[in-house]
Design a protein around this motif. Structure first.
Motif, mmCIF file in Angstrom:
data_model
loop_
_atom_site.group_PDB
_atom_site.id
_atom_site.type_symbol
_atom_site.label_atom_id
_atom_site.label_comp_id
_atom_site.label_asym_id
_atom_site.label_seq_id
_atom_site.Cartn_x
_atom_site.Cartn_y
_atom_site.Cartn_z
ATOM 1 N N LEU A 155 0.841 -1.194 0.000
ATOM 2 C CA LEU A 155 0.000 0.000 0.000
ATOM 3 C C LEU A 155 0.875 1.243 0.000
ATOM 4 C CD1 LEU A 155 -2.517 -1.090 2.800
ATOM 5 C CD2 LEU A 155 -2.705 -1.492 0.331
ATOM 6 N N GLY A 156 0.319 2.320 -0.535
ATOM 7 C CA GLY A 156 1.040 3.581 -0.548
ATOM 8 C C GLY A 156 0.154 4.727 -0.119
ATOM 9 N N VAL A 157 0.780 5.785 0.382
ATOM 10 C CA VAL A 157 0.096 7.042 0.668
ATOM 11 C C VAL A 157 0.772 8.113 -0.167
ATOM 12 C CG1 VAL A 157 -0.407 8.820 2.368
ATOM 13 C CG2 VAL A 157 -0.599 6.410 2.995
ATOM 14 N N LEU A 158 0.006 8.737 -1.049
ATOM 15 C CA LEU A 158 0.504 9.824 -1.865
ATOM 16 C C LEU A 158 0.307 11.119 -1.094
ATOM 17 C CD1 LEU A 158 1.545 10.685 -4.753
ATOM 18 C CD2 LEU A 158 -0.855 11.133 -5.288
ATOM 19 N N ALA A 159 1.390 11.718 -0.630
ATOM 20 C CA ALA A 159 1.272 12.927 0.184
ATOM 21 C C ALA A 159 0.716 14.074 -0.654
ATOM 22 C CB ALA A 159 2.628 13.310 0.759
ATOM 23 N N ALA A 160 -0.395 14.636 -0.180
ATOM 24 C CA ALA A 160 -1.024 15.755 -0.881
ATOM 25 C C ALA A 160 -1.541 16.787 0.099
ATOM 26 C CB ALA A 160 -2.176 15.244 -1.752
ATOM 27 N N HIS A 161 -1.269 16.572 1.402
ATOM 28 C CA HIS A 161 -1.872 17.398 2.441
ATOM 29 C C HIS A 161 -1.056 17.206 3.713
ATOM 30 C CE1 HIS A 161 -4.937 18.619 5.421
ATOM 31 N NE2 HIS A 161 -5.463 19.318 4.446
ATOM 32 N N PRO A 162 -1.018 18.192 4.589
ATOM 33 C CA PRO A 162 -0.311 18.011 5.854
ATOM 34 C C PRO A 162 -0.796 16.824 6.675
ATOM 35 C CG PRO A 162 -0.749 20.336 5.495
ATOM 36 C CD PRO A 162 -1.465 19.601 4.400
ATOM 37 N N LEU A 163 -2.048 16.384 6.464
ATOM 38 C CA LEU A 163 -2.578 15.238 7.195
ATOM 39 C C LEU A 163 -2.188 13.904 6.572
ATOM 40 C CD1 LEU A 163 -6.201 16.455 8.053
ATOM 41 C CD2 LEU A 163 -4.246 16.260 9.596
ATOM 42 N N SER A 164 -1.507 13.924 5.434
ATOM 43 C CA SER A 164 -1.156 12.679 4.755
ATOM 44 C C SER A 164 -0.263 11.795 5.609
ATOM 45 C CB SER A 164 -0.482 12.979 3.413
ATOM 46 O OG SER A 164 -1.389 13.577 2.512
ATOM 47 N N ALA A 165 0.651 12.403 6.376
ATOM 48 C CA ALA A 165 1.523 11.607 7.243
ATOM 49 C C ALA A 165 0.706 10.856 8.294
ATOM 50 C CB ALA A 165 2.565 12.499 7.904
ATOM 51 N N HIS A 166 -0.334 11.494 8.806
ATOM 52 C CA HIS A 166 -1.217 10.827 9.767
ATOM 53 C C HIS A 166 -1.904 9.634 9.115
ATOM 54 C CE1 HIS A 166 -4.134 10.181 12.954
ATOM 55 N NE2 HIS A 166 -5.108 10.316 12.072
ATOM 56 N N GLN A 167 -2.332 9.796 7.875
ATOM 57 C CA GLN A 167 -2.956 8.690 7.147
ATOM 58 C C GLN A 167 -1.975 7.523 7.016
ATOM 59 O OE1 GLN A 167 -3.999 9.352 2.933
ATOM 60 N NE2 GLN A 167 -6.072 8.691 3.438
ATOM 61 N N ALA A 168 -0.712 7.835 6.745
ATOM 62 C CA ALA A 168 0.301 6.792 6.603
ATOM 63 C C ALA A 168 0.553 6.057 7.920
ATOM 64 C CB ALA A 168 1.600 7.392 6.075
ATOM 65 N N VAL A 169 0.409 6.757 9.036
ATOM 66 C CA VAL A 169 0.565 6.123 10.342
ATOM 67 C C VAL A 169 -0.528 5.080 10.581
ATOM 68 C CG1 VAL A 169 0.424 6.550 12.831
ATOM 69 C CG2 VAL A 169 1.830 8.031 11.391
ATOM 70 N N LEU A 170 -1.730 5.353 10.115
ATOM 71 C CA LEU A 170 -2.850 4.430 10.311
ATOM 72 C C LEU A 170 -2.747 3.181 9.446
ATOM 73 C CD1 LEU A 170 -5.866 6.936 10.256
ATOM 74 C CD2 LEU A 170 -4.772 5.949 12.278
ATOM 75 N N LEU A 171 -2.225 3.330 8.257
ATOM 76 C CA LEU A 171 -2.383 2.334 7.201
ATOM 77 C C LEU A 171 -1.695 0.986 7.437
ATOM 78 C CD1 LEU A 171 -4.077 2.465 4.678
ATOM 79 C CD2 LEU A 171 -2.069 3.166 3.391
ATOM 80 N N PRO A 172 -0.583 0.887 8.172
ATOM 81 C CA PRO A 172 0.046 -0.423 8.335
ATOM 82 C C PRO A 172 -0.841 -1.506 8.945
ATOM 83 C CG PRO A 172 1.610 1.285 8.901
ATOM 84 C CD PRO A 172 0.276 1.963 8.711
ATOM 85 N N ASP A 173 -1.924 -1.142 9.598
ATOM 86 C CA ASP A 173 -2.836 -2.164 10.102
ATOM 87 C C ASP A 173 -3.473 -2.951 8.963
ATOM 88 O OD1 ASP A 173 -2.258 -1.470 12.655
ATOM 89 O OD2 ASP A 173 -4.237 -0.695 13.171
ATOM 90 N N TRP A 174 -3.423 -2.402 7.752
ATOM 91 C CA TRP A 174 -3.997 -3.087 6.596
ATOM 92 C C TRP A 174 -2.935 -3.700 5.668
ATOM 93 C CZ3 TRP A 174 -6.238 1.227 8.776
ATOM 94 C CH2 TRP A 174 -7.584 1.086 9.186
ATOM 95 N N GLY A 175 -1.725 -3.219 5.715
ATOM 96 C CA GLY A 175 -0.701 -3.793 4.850
ATOM 97 C C GLY A 175 0.594 -3.011 4.898
ATOM 98 N N PRO A 176 1.671 -3.559 4.315
ATOM 99 C CA PRO A 176 2.957 -2.848 4.286
ATOM 100 C C PRO A 176 2.822 -1.536 3.524
ATOM 101 C CG PRO A 176 2.976 -4.747 2.814
ATOM 102 C CD PRO A 176 1.721 -4.840 3.598
ATOM 103 N N THR A 177 3.290 -0.462 4.148
ATOM 104 C CA THR A 177 2.968 0.895 3.682
ATOM 105 C C THR A 177 4.209 1.695 3.346
ATOM 106 O OG1 THR A 177 0.978 0.897 5.068
ATOM 107 C CG2 THR A 177 1.779 3.032 4.310
#
Length: 298
Positions: free
Chosen positions: A144-166
């Motif tokens: 999985l990936g998070v495409l940074a587009a907003h200051p909150l994107s890093a927070h989204q990336a912190v959440l995501l490992p519960d679903w897969g390698p990020t």
């Protein structure tokens, strides 16, 4: 005819508001342009009792149930303007028809603006996603990936490992600060600073991303925070005040879903800071109930 309430928007918030007023036996007009925000998603998730159903099917069934109430009328089409005159709210349709009501509920939704990267739009709602709670389970266990587009994107990336390698792609613009970097590291998130330039695979599938230096990285779902805009000009035309939401403006309301304009209420994504079908529906219920109370107290 003067309706007790006109509702603009026939998705989760608007239908929920209409149902409360219909059950109170009030004259309701529901205007629907047929462009729900989640029309790009094949299935809705996290909505109690409706998990896994296509959004359009949920809305079709809800509208079918609402149509059983004789006090409800439907008007399909785009509402292009709204104004207040002599204590009544008037709405004009694109086709020229004008309707009026004692109260107006704006459930007009938002429009998503994605980053200017080729391949995002055609994958939106399928493999380019906004919410792990809505779609994470279906892509779990894959890169999985998070495409940074907003200051909150890093927070989204912190959440995501519960679903897969990020992997967190900063795009050279949204570098995490020291606290964010430490948390990303603790969560096992890889930080990639070379920008993505292309999405690989036959859309809507996503197989990998190509980076500016020519490397390819396996990514099967990419999460991105869109910028949001009002999908309708009605709130601005009426003079409603707005607040700054996490991703864009939202219509300001009080705890009763009343906007700053008398007789005008707002519900759904256009008026709540968090976008979710359950929250949109709940705000619609509140708007419908509060409009009924206003009618009683008038």
């Amino acid at each position: 005819m003067t309706y007790d309430a006109i509702i603009v928007g026939g998705s989760f918030a608007g239908l929920s508001a209409a149902l409360q007023l219909a059950r109170a036996r009030r004259r309701v007009l529901l205007i629907d342009g047929g462009q729900p925000r989640n029309r790009f998603a094949a299935h809705a998730h996290g909505f109690l009792g409706q998990d896994g159903k296509p959004p359009r099917e949920i809305l079709r069934q809800a509208r079918e149930q609402l149509a059983q109430y004789p006090c409800v009328k439907f008007l399909d089409g785009e509402a292009v303007s709204a104004s207040a005159h002599a204590g009544l709210l008037r709405v004009t349709m694109a086709a020229g028809e004008e309707v009026q009501g004692k109260h107006l509920i704006l459930a007009t939704g938002l429009r998503d603006q994605l980053p200017a990267l080729a391949g995002l739009q055609e994958r939106w709602g399928q493999t380019v996603l906004h919410c792990p709670y809505c779609h994470g389970y279906e892509v779990a266990g894959r890169p999985l990936g998070v495409l940074a587009a907003h200051p909150l994107s890093a927070h989204q990336a912190v959440l995501l490992p519960d679903w897969g390698p990020t992997t967190y792609f900063t795009q050279g613009e949204f570098e995490p600060d020291a606290e964010q970097a430490a948390l990303l590291d603790k969560r096992g998130v890889r930080i990639e600073r070379t920008p993505i330039v292309e999405l690989m695979g036959t859309a809507p599938a996503l197989d990998a991303v190509k980076l500016a230096d020519g490397r390819r990285m396996a990514v099967h779902a990419l999460f991105v925070a869109s910028k949001t805009h009002m999908a309708s000009p009605l709130a601005m035309q009426l003079g409603c005040a707005f607040d700054d939401g996490p991703l864009g403006p939202v219509i300001r309301t009080d705890e009763f879903r009343q906007t700053t304009v008398p007789g005008v209420y707002a519900a759904g994504d256009a008026a709540i800071p968090m976008s979710n079908t359950t929250l949109a529906s709940a705000s619609g219920v509140m708007a419908g109930v509060c409009v009924h109370r206003a009618l009683v107290m008038a």
